[in-house]
Design a protein around this motif. Structure first.
Motif, PDB file in Angstrom:
ATOM      1  N   GLU A 145       0.853  -1.183   0.000  1.00 56.77           N
ATOM      2  CA  GLU A 145       0.000   0.000   0.000  1.00 56.77           C
ATOM      3  C   GLU A 145       0.893   1.239   0.000  1.00 56.77           C
ATOM      4  OE1 GLU A 145      -3.001   2.383   2.969  1.00 56.77           O
ATOM      5  OE2 GLU A 145      -2.720   0.231   3.300  1.00 56.77           O
ATOM      6  N   ILE A 146       0.694   2.118  -0.990  1.00 58.77           N
ATOM      7  CA  ILE A 146       1.511   3.320  -1.029  1.00 58.77           C
ATOM      8  C   ILE A 146       0.706   4.591  -0.759  1.00 58.77           C
ATOM      9  CG2 ILE A 146       3.347   2.341  -2.442  1.00 58.77           C
ATOM     10  CD1 ILE A 146       2.115   3.758  -4.847  1.00 58.77           C
ATOM     11  N   VAL A 147      -0.598   4.551  -1.013  1.00 59.55           N
ATOM     12  CA  VAL A 147      -1.454   5.720  -0.753  1.00 59.55           C
ATOM     13  C   VAL A 147      -2.804   5.237  -0.257  1.00 59.55           C
ATOM     14  CG1 VAL A 147      -2.669   7.686  -1.806  1.00 59.55           C
ATOM     15  CG2 VAL A 147      -0.330   7.159  -2.506  1.00 59.55           C
ATOM     16  N   ARG A 148      -3.372   5.981   0.704  1.00 62.98           N
ATOM     17  CA  ARG A 148      -4.735   5.739   1.183  1.00 62.98           C
ATOM     18  C   ARG A 148      -5.426   7.095   1.258  1.00 62.98           C
ATOM     19  NH1 ARG A 148      -5.719   2.450   6.653  1.00 62.98           N
ATOM     20  NH2 ARG A 148      -4.460   1.017   5.396  1.00 62.98           N
ATOM     21  N   THR A 149      -6.534   7.242   0.526  1.00 63.12           N
ATOM     22  CA  THR A 149      -7.208   8.533   0.470  1.00 63.12           C
ATOM     23  C   THR A 149      -8.678   8.387   0.103  1.00 63.12           C
ATOM     24  OG1 THR A 149      -7.135  10.760  -0.507  1.00 63.12           O
ATOM     25  CG2 THR A 149      -6.564   8.927  -1.946  1.00 63.12           C
ATOM     26  N   ALA A 180       3.727   4.740 -16.325  1.00 59.83           N
ATOM     27  CA  ALA A 180       5.118   4.325 -16.088  1.00 59.83           C
ATOM     28  C   ALA A 180       5.240   2.800 -16.090  1.00 59.83           C
ATOM     29  CB  ALA A 180       5.606   4.901 -14.761  1.00 59.83           C
ATOM     30  N   ASN A 181       4.205   2.118 -16.556  1.00 58.68           N
ATOM     31  CA  ASN A 181       4.161   0.650 -16.621  1.00 58.68           C
ATOM     32  C   ASN A 181       4.290  -0.006 -15.256  1.00 58.68           C
ATOM     33  OD1 ASN A 181       3.800   0.486 -19.471  1.00 58.68           O
ATOM     34  ND2 ASN A 181       5.966   0.960 -19.711  1.00 58.68           N
ATOM     35  N   PRO A 188     -11.633   4.958   3.054  1.00 63.53           N
ATOM     36  CA  PRO A 188     -10.730   5.427   1.991  1.00 63.53           C
ATOM     37  C   PRO A 188     -10.334   4.296   1.054  1.00 63.53           C
ATOM     38  CG  PRO A 188      -9.583   5.315   4.087  1.00 63.53           C
ATOM     39  CD  PRO A 188     -11.013   4.993   4.365  1.00 63.53           C
ATOM     40  N   ARG A 189      -9.987   4.670  -0.144  1.00 62.95           N
ATOM     41  CA  ARG A 189      -9.473   3.712  -1.123  1.00 62.95           C
ATOM     42  C   ARG A 189      -7.961   3.660  -0.993  1.00 62.95           C
ATOM     43  NH1 ARG A 189     -13.352   4.835  -6.321  1.00 62.95           N
ATOM     44  NH2 ARG A 189     -15.265   4.821  -5.094  1.00 62.95           N
ATOM     45  N   ARG A 190      -7.398   2.511  -1.374  1.00 61.64           N
ATOM     46  CA  ARG A 190      -5.957   2.314  -1.251  1.00 61.64           C
ATOM     47  C   ARG A 190      -5.357   2.015  -2.617  1.00 61.64           C
ATOM     48  NH1 ARG A 190      -5.272  -2.555   1.980  1.00 61.64           N
ATOM     49  NH2 ARG A 190      -7.280  -3.122   1.083  1.00 61.64           N
ATOM     50  N   ILE A 191      -4.193   2.576  -2.862  1.00 64.08           N
ATOM     51  CA  ILE A 191      -3.436   2.257  -4.073  1.00 64.08           C
ATOM     52  C   ILE A 191      -2.339   1.283  -3.678  1.00 64.08           C
ATOM     53  CG2 ILE A 191      -1.889   3.129  -5.852  1.00 64.08           C
ATOM     54  CD1 ILE A 191      -3.455   5.675  -5.902  1.00 64.08           C
ATOM     55  N   LEU A 192      -2.349   0.132  -4.336  1.00 68.94           N
ATOM     56  CA  LEU A 192      -1.372  -0.923  -4.079  1.00 68.94           C
ATOM     57  C   LEU A 192      -0.560  -1.166  -5.343  1.00 68.94           C
ATOM     58  CD1 LEU A 192      -3.888  -3.436  -2.448  1.00 68.94           C
ATOM     59  CD2 LEU A 192      -2.392  -1.869  -1.235  1.00 68.94           C
ATOM     60  N   VAL A 193       0.712  -1.422  -5.146  1.00 69.34           N
ATOM     61  CA  VAL A 193       1.607  -1.774  -6.258  1.00 69.34           C
ATOM     62  C   VAL A 193       2.425  -2.996  -5.840  1.00 69.34           C
ATOM     63  CG1 VAL A 193       1.751   0.590  -7.139  1.00 69.34           C
ATOM     64  CG2 VAL A 193       3.462  -0.217  -5.520  1.00 69.34           C
ATOM     65  N   PRO A 194       2.956  -3.748  -6.807  1.00 65.85           N
ATOM     66  CA  PRO A 194       3.819  -4.883  -6.459  1.00 65.85           C
ATOM     67  C   PRO A 194       5.049  -4.410  -5.685  1.00 65.85           C
ATOM     68  CG  PRO A 194       3.153  -5.017  -8.749  1.00 65.85           C
ATOM     69  CD  PRO A 194       2.722  -3.664  -8.253  1.00 65.85           C
ATOM     70  N   ASP A 195       5.519  -5.256  -4.792  1.00 64.88           N
ATOM     71  CA  ASP A 195       6.681  -4.930  -3.949  1.00 64.88           C
ATOM     72  C   ASP A 195       7.871  -4.422  -4.765  1.00 64.88           C
ATOM     73  OD1 ASP A 195       4.988  -6.068  -2.124  1.00 64.88           O
ATOM     74  OD2 ASP A 195       6.409  -7.553  -1.390  1.00 64.88           O
ATOM     75  N   ALA A 221       7.529  -0.690  -5.790  1.00 62.65           N
ATOM     76  CA  ALA A 221       7.178   0.289  -4.752  1.00 62.65           C
ATOM     77  C   ALA A 221       8.117   1.495  -4.742  1.00 62.65           C
ATOM     78  CB  ALA A 221       7.145  -0.375  -3.383  1.00 62.65           C
ATOM     79  N   ALA A 222       9.409   1.277  -4.828  1.00 67.21           N
ATOM     80  CA  ALA A 222      10.368   2.388  -4.783  1.00 67.21           C
ATOM     81  C   ALA A 222      10.165   3.328  -5.967  1.00 67.21           C
ATOM     82  CB  ALA A 222      11.797   1.862  -4.758  1.00 67.21           C
ATOM     83  N   GLN A 223       9.980   2.771  -7.144  1.00 68.27           N
ATOM     84  CA  GLN A 223       9.764   3.594  -8.335  1.00 68.27           C
ATOM     85  C   GLN A 223       8.445   4.352  -8.226  1.00 68.27           C
ATOM     86  OE1 GLN A 223       9.320   1.428 -12.002  1.00 68.27           O
ATOM     87  NE2 GLN A 223       9.348   3.284 -13.250  1.00 68.27           N
ATOM     88  N   ALA A 224       7.409   3.691  -7.728  1.00 66.40           N
ATOM     89  CA  ALA A 224       6.101   4.338  -7.571  1.00 66.40           C
ATOM     90  C   ALA A 224       6.186   5.496  -6.582  1.00 66.40           C
ATOM     91  CB  ALA A 224       5.062   3.320  -7.110  1.00 66.40           C
ATOM     92  N   ARG A 225       6.855   5.280  -5.466  1.00 66.60           N
ATOM     93  CA  ARG A 225       7.021   6.351  -4.471  1.00 66.60           C
ATOM     94  C   ARG A 225       7.793   7.536  -5.055  1.00 66.60           C
ATOM     95  NH1 ARG A 225       5.624   4.660   0.590  1.00 66.60           N
ATOM     96  NH2 ARG A 225       5.431   2.412   0.872  1.00 66.60           N
ATOM     97  N   ARG A 226       8.814   7.255  -5.827  1.00 69.38           N
ATOM     98  CA  ARG A 226       9.617   8.315  -6.440  1.00 69.38           C
ATOM     99  C   ARG A 226       8.757   9.135  -7.416  1.00 69.38           C
ATOM    100  NH1 ARG A 226      13.579   5.401  -7.380  1.00 69.38           N
ATOM    101  NH2 ARG A 226      12.987   4.638  -9.433  1.00 69.38           N
ATOM    102  N   LEU A 227       7.961   8.464  -8.235  1.00 71.38           N
ATOM    103  CA  LEU A 227       7.094   9.166  -9.180  1.00 71.38           C
ATOM    104  C   LEU A 227       6.084  10.051  -8.457  1.00 71.38           C
ATOM    105  CD1 LEU A 227       6.366   6.367 -11.801  1.00 71.38           C
ATOM    106  CD2 LEU A 227       7.531   8.539 -12.224  1.00 71.38           C
ATOM    107  N   ILE A 228       5.516   9.525  -7.380  1.00 69.95           N
ATOM    108  CA  ILE A 228       4.520  10.287  -6.625  1.00 69.95           C
ATOM    109  C   ILE A 228       5.169  11.498  -5.963  1.00 69.95           C
ATOM    110  CG2 ILE A 228       2.964  10.194  -4.632  1.00 69.95           C
ATOM    111  CD1 ILE A 228       2.353   7.259  -5.534  1.00 69.95           C
ATOM    112  N   ARG A 229       6.371  11.316  -5.415  1.00 68.32           N
ATOM    113  CA  ARG A 229       7.105  12.451  -4.835  1.00 68.32           C
ATOM    114  C   ARG A 229       7.399  13.506  -5.894  1.00 68.32           C
ATOM    115  NH1 ARG A 229      10.533   8.673  -2.738  1.00 68.32           N
ATOM    116  NH2 ARG A 229       9.814   7.949  -0.725  1.00 68.32           N
ATOM    117  N   ASP A 230       7.883  13.061  -7.050  1.00 67.61           N
ATOM    118  CA  ASP A 230       8.232  13.979  -8.136  1.00 67.61           C
ATOM    119  C   ASP A 230       7.014  14.732  -8.655  1.00 67.61           C
ATOM    120  OD1 ASP A 230      10.845  13.128  -7.886  1.00 67.61           O
ATOM    121  OD2 ASP A 230      10.826  11.896  -9.717  1.00 67.61           O
TER     122      ASP A 230
END
Length: 74
Positions: free
Chosen positions: A3-7, A23-24, A45-52, A55-64
């Motif tokens: 889980e990377i985001v809950r909103t 970003a595939n 809230p809904r949750r956004i989940l990505v494969p383990d 996760a690092a790439q997804a977090r970086r994109l969201i930060r950027d």
């Protein structure tokens, strides 16, 4: 899956899902059915989940994209 985001923000969910999919990065938006059952009042809230391994790439994109405050820690 991680889980990377809950909103409750449906616009943010749509934006982040599109951002990650472009970003595939496979994305699962969890709890969409329970949100519908409770009448969309925002109690669940809904949750956004990505494969383990994405996760690092997804977090970086969201930060950027300027949404670092939305990231779940862990």
């Amino acid at each position: 899956m991680v889980e990377i985001v809950r909103t409750n923000d449906l616009v943010l969910i749509g934006f982040l899902q599109s951002l990650l999919e472009n970003a595939n990065i496979p994305v699962l938006v969890a709890d969409t059915h329970i949100s519908s059952l409770e009448g969309m009042i925002g109690a669940f809230p809904r949750r956004i989940l990505v494969p383990d391994d994405h996760a690092a790439q997804a977090r970086r994109l969201i930060r950027d994209a300027g949404h670092a405050a939305e990231l779940r820690h862990g």
